[in-house]
Design an enzyme around this catalytic site. Structure first.
Site, PDB file in Angstrom:
ATOM      1  CB  CYS A 169      -0.963  -0.003   1.180  1.00  0.00           C
ATOM      2  SG  CYS A 169      -0.193  -0.327   2.761  1.00  0.00           S
TER       3      CYS A 169
HETATM    4  N1  LIG Z   1      -4.722  -4.415   4.786  1.00  0.00           N
HETATM    5  C1  LIG Z   1      -4.142  -3.701   3.834  1.00  0.00           C
HETATM    6  O1  LIG Z   1      -4.388  -2.499   3.681  1.00  0.00           O
HETATM    7  C2  LIG Z   1      -3.156  -4.333   2.913  1.00  0.00           C
HETATM    8  C3  LIG Z   1      -2.752  -5.639   3.052  1.00  0.00           C
HETATM    9  N2  LIG Z   1      -1.827  -6.160   2.190  1.00  0.00           N
HETATM   10  C4  LIG Z   1      -1.382  -7.518   2.339  1.00  0.00           C
HETATM   11  O2  LIG Z   1      -2.445  -8.401   2.000  1.00  0.00           O
HETATM   12  C5  LIG Z   1      -2.354  -9.592   2.770  1.00  0.00           C
HETATM   13  C6  LIG Z   1      -3.636  -9.786   3.529  1.00  0.00           C
HETATM   14  O3  LIG Z   1      -3.795  -8.687   4.400  1.00  0.00           O
HETATM   15  P1  LIG Z   1      -5.119  -8.378   5.195  1.00  0.00           P
HETATM   16  O4  LIG Z   1      -6.291  -8.772   4.400  1.00  0.00           O
HETATM   17  O5  LIG Z   1      -5.001  -6.994   5.654  1.00  0.00           O
HETATM   18  O6  LIG Z   1      -4.964  -9.386   6.413  1.00  0.00           O
HETATM   19  P2  LIG Z   1      -6.096  -9.988   7.369  1.00  0.00           P
HETATM   20  O7  LIG Z   1      -5.403 -10.323   8.643  1.00  0.00           O
HETATM   21  O8  LIG Z   1      -7.242  -9.079   7.407  1.00  0.00           O
HETATM   22  O9  LIG Z   1      -6.530 -11.326   6.622  1.00  0.00           O
HETATM   23  C7  LIG Z   1      -5.668 -12.400   6.462  1.00  0.00           C
HETATM   24  C8  LIG Z   1      -6.412 -13.524   5.795  1.00  0.00           C
HETATM   25  O10 LIG Z   1      -5.523 -14.625   5.621  1.00  0.00           O
HETATM   26  C9  LIG Z   1      -6.187 -15.817   5.976  1.00  0.00           C
HETATM   27  N3  LIG Z   1      -5.187 -16.772   6.450  1.00  0.00           N
HETATM   28  C10 LIG Z   1      -4.264 -16.608   7.421  1.00  0.00           C
HETATM   29  N4  LIG Z   1      -3.506 -17.718   7.534  1.00  0.00           N
HETATM   30  C11 LIG Z   1      -3.975 -18.599   6.605  1.00  0.00           C
HETATM   31  C12 LIG Z   1      -3.624 -19.914   6.226  1.00  0.00           C
HETATM   32  N5  LIG Z   1      -2.625 -20.580   6.805  1.00  0.00           N
HETATM   33  N6  LIG Z   1      -4.331 -20.523   5.223  1.00  0.00           N
HETATM   34  C13 LIG Z   1      -5.342 -19.880   4.628  1.00  0.00           C
HETATM   35  N7  LIG Z   1      -5.728 -18.630   4.950  1.00  0.00           N
HETATM   36  C14 LIG Z   1      -5.053 -17.993   5.922  1.00  0.00           C
HETATM   37  C15 LIG Z   1      -7.179 -15.438   7.047  1.00  0.00           C
HETATM   38  O11 LIG Z   1      -8.221 -16.373   6.930  1.00  0.00           O
HETATM   39  P3  LIG Z   1      -9.055 -17.006   8.147  1.00  0.00           P
HETATM   40  O12 LIG Z   1      -9.819 -15.895   8.786  1.00  0.00           O
HETATM   41  O13 LIG Z   1      -9.923 -17.975   7.430  1.00  0.00           O
HETATM   42  O14 LIG Z   1      -8.063 -17.676   9.058  1.00  0.00           O
HETATM   43  C16 LIG Z   1      -7.603 -14.049   6.580  1.00  0.00           C
HETATM   44  O15 LIG Z   1      -8.668 -14.153   5.659  1.00  0.00           O
HETATM   45  C17 LIG Z   1      -1.117  -9.428   3.656  1.00  0.00           C
HETATM   46  O16 LIG Z   1      -0.017  -9.990   3.013  1.00  0.00           O
HETATM   47  C18 LIG Z   1      -0.980  -7.926   3.750  1.00  0.00           C
HETATM   48  O17 LIG Z   1       0.298  -7.559   4.080  1.00  0.00           O
HETATM   49  C19 LIG Z   1      -1.337  -5.444   1.158  1.00  0.00           C
HETATM   50  C20 LIG Z   1      -1.707  -4.165   0.963  1.00  0.00           C
HETATM   51  C21 LIG Z   1      -2.612  -3.481   1.852  1.00  0.00           C
HETATM   52  C1  LIG Z   2      -0.819  -0.257   9.361  1.00  0.00           C
HETATM   53  C2  LIG Z   2       0.082  -1.356   8.875  1.00  0.00           C
HETATM   54  O1  LIG Z   2       0.598  -2.128   9.622  1.00  0.00           O
HETATM   55  N1  LIG Z   2       0.270  -1.438   7.546  1.00  0.00           N
HETATM   56  C3  LIG Z   2       1.090  -2.442   6.952  1.00  0.00           C
HETATM   57  C4  LIG Z   2       1.084  -2.311   5.462  1.00  0.00           C
HETATM   58  C5  LIG Z   2       0.313  -3.392   4.785  1.00  0.00           C
HETATM   59  C6  LIG Z   2       0.964  -3.893   3.527  1.00  0.00           C
HETATM   60  O2  LIG Z   2       0.856  -3.346   2.456  1.00  0.00           O
HETATM   61  O3  LIG Z   2       1.729  -4.968   3.733  1.00  0.00           O
HETATM   62  P1  LIG Z   2       2.392  -6.062   2.761  1.00  0.00           P
HETATM   63  O4  LIG Z   2       3.643  -5.503   2.254  1.00  0.00           O
HETATM   64  O5  LIG Z   2       2.673  -7.242   3.606  1.00  0.00           O
HETATM   65  O6  LIG Z   2       1.431  -6.343   1.687  1.00  0.00           O
HETATM   66  C7  LIG Z   2       2.527  -2.290   7.408  1.00  0.00           C
HETATM   67  O7  LIG Z   2       2.979  -1.174   7.589  1.00  0.00           O
HETATM   68  O8  LIG Z   2       3.228  -3.328   7.460  1.00  0.00           O
END
Ligand SMILES: NC(=O)C1=CN([C@@H]2O[C@H](COP(=O)(O)OP(=O)(O)OC[C@H]3O[C@@H](n4cnc5c(N)ncnc54)[C@H](OP(=O)(O)O)[C@@H]3O)[C@@H](O)[C@H]2O)C=CC1
Ligand SMILES: CC(=O)N[C@@H](CCC(=O)OP(=O)(O)O)C(=O)O
Length: 325
Positions: A131
């Site tokens: 992000c």
């Molecule tokens: N949040 C953000 O703004 C951003 C996030 N990201 C990246 O996207 C990814 C997801 O982030 P985010 O959605 O925020 O995280 P969350 O913690 O909200 O969700 C994580 C998801 O992963 C699933 N999960 C965890 N472990 C397992 C496993 N062993 N097998 C299958 N499913 C699993 C969980 O499912 P369950 O509930 O079924 O266990 C849950 O749906 C991360 O890599 C994050 O860094 C990237 C950019 C921005």
């Molecule tokens: C508030 C907060 O914790 N934000 C996350 C950014 C999420 C993200 O983009 O992480 P990935 O690179 O794993 O996709 C962080 O700073 O690590």
């Protein structure tokens, strides 16, 4: 013709936003949802507002060896947990990885879609940018490409909403009591997004990113990233704005604004806002970039990348207006 898609990590913030976008996408049909703790629930149990057509889809236990027939898989798993499993997904299934495990990894394209759409179109494995990189690199790309700033002297001061930490919330510092009415820097000097930001700066400029400084801050809001970026260069404000306007002239999601952008302008959308001010006498250029961390910062960018690799209109399913207020 409908394109059969799946989302693993659907119960999370990134996966849930992908669900929201795919539910109204004109060509994508969600046929597979997977997770770990949420496995066994129906989508309507997790998302009571999900459209009827998806309500009874049951979240499967994530197993790359047990996929239905799929065209595209969106992976939204915690960074560090997806590489081994995604390597077992059959070659013919295209993947967009929203997590951080495949950025600048051999065999994967780096999906900075507003800047490099042509490098993405022919790939079947795309690593979505993080992000903060999405917000900062879109703002920096025109300046670096037109050599209006020094590549080796960039300071990024960024703010993020709390959903950036995911539903799991990282650790206790993301709880309501700790984060409400509070402002905190974190990840100083060693944030995980430094390498992809530095590599992309070097690719865009052909120079070194050796002096890069990046400090993120957690802000008590749900969504949004604002990056304020301090650069060395003698360009004027108008030169920077003109460079961005011509760089993004044909790009549908980047808005070059005269006013400093605000996070609410992007909420719920795949838009990216960039703006610039400069003082040549002080050798100073300030670039600003705004995205929704779950939009251009995650699921919106992922759908844009999936559109590109599927040969669809880049804007398919992404042309709704942001949420306001
Ligand atoms: N949040 C953000 O703004 C951003 C996030 N990201 C990246 O996207 C990814 C997801 O982030 P985010 O959605 O925020 O995280 P969350 O913690 O909200 O969700 C994580 C998801 O992963 C699933 N999960 C965890 N472990 C397992 C496993 N062993 N097998 C299958 N499913 C699993 C969980 O499912 P369950 O509930 O079924 O266990 C849950 O749906 C991360 O890599 C994050 O860094 C990237 C950019 C921005
Ligand atoms: C508030 C907060 O914790 N934000 C996350 C950014 C999420 C993200 O983009 O992480 P990935 O690179 O794993 O996709 C962080 O700073 O690590």
């Amino acid at each position: 013709m409908s394109i059969r898609v799946g989302i693993v990590g659907i119960s999370g913030f990134g996966g849930g936003e992908a669900l929201r976008l795919i539910a109204s996408h004109p060509s994508f049909e969600l046929v597979y949802a997977a997770g770990e703790g949420s496995a066994g629930s129906r989508l309507m149990d997790r998302f009571p507002g999900v459209p009827d057509k998806l309500a009874d889809l049951v979240i499967a236990k994530w197993d790359p060896a047990a996929l239905p027939k799929l065209d595209v898989l969106f992976a939204s798993l915690p960074t560090g947990t997806s590489a081994e499993a995604l390597a077992r997904v059959p070659e013919q299934v295209k993947i967009v990885d929203i997590g951080g495990d495949h950025r600048y990894v051999e065999g994967w394209g780096y999906g900075l879609a507003d800047v490099w759409p042509d490098q993405i179109k022919d790939r079947s494995r795309i690593a979505n940018p993080g992000c903060f990189p999405a917000a900062t690199l879109n703002a920096l790309a025109p300046l670096l490409t037109h050599k209006l700033i020094e590549s080796g002297n960039i300071i990024i001061d960024a703010k993020t909403g709390i959903s950036g930490a995911g539903r799991g919330g990282g650790d206790s510092k993301f709880g309501y009591a700790e984060s409400n009415e509070n402002l905190q820097p974190y990840g100083l000097l060693k944030h995980v997004h430094m390498p992809e930001i530095a590599k992309t700066i070097e690719q865009l400029s052909g120079g070194s990113a050796a002096g890069l400084v990046f400090t993120p801050h957690l802000v008590p809001m749900t969504r949004g990233v604002l990056a304020t970026i301090y650069c060395r260069g003698t360009a004027t404000t108008e030169q920077c704005m003109d460079a961005a306007r011509s760089f993004y002239a044909d790009r549908p999601f980047v808005r070059v604004t005269d006013r400093p952008p605000q996070t609410k302008w992007a909420t719920g959308s795949n838009l990216s806002f960039v703006s610039y001010v400069a003082d040549p006498e002080r050798n100073l250029v300030i670039a600003m970039g705004v995205v929704d961390n779950l939009g251009k910062g995650a699921a919106g960018h992922a759908v844009q990348n999936a559109n590109l690799i599927c040969g669809l209109a880049e804007t398919a399913g992404l042309d709704g207006a942001p949420i306001w207020p």
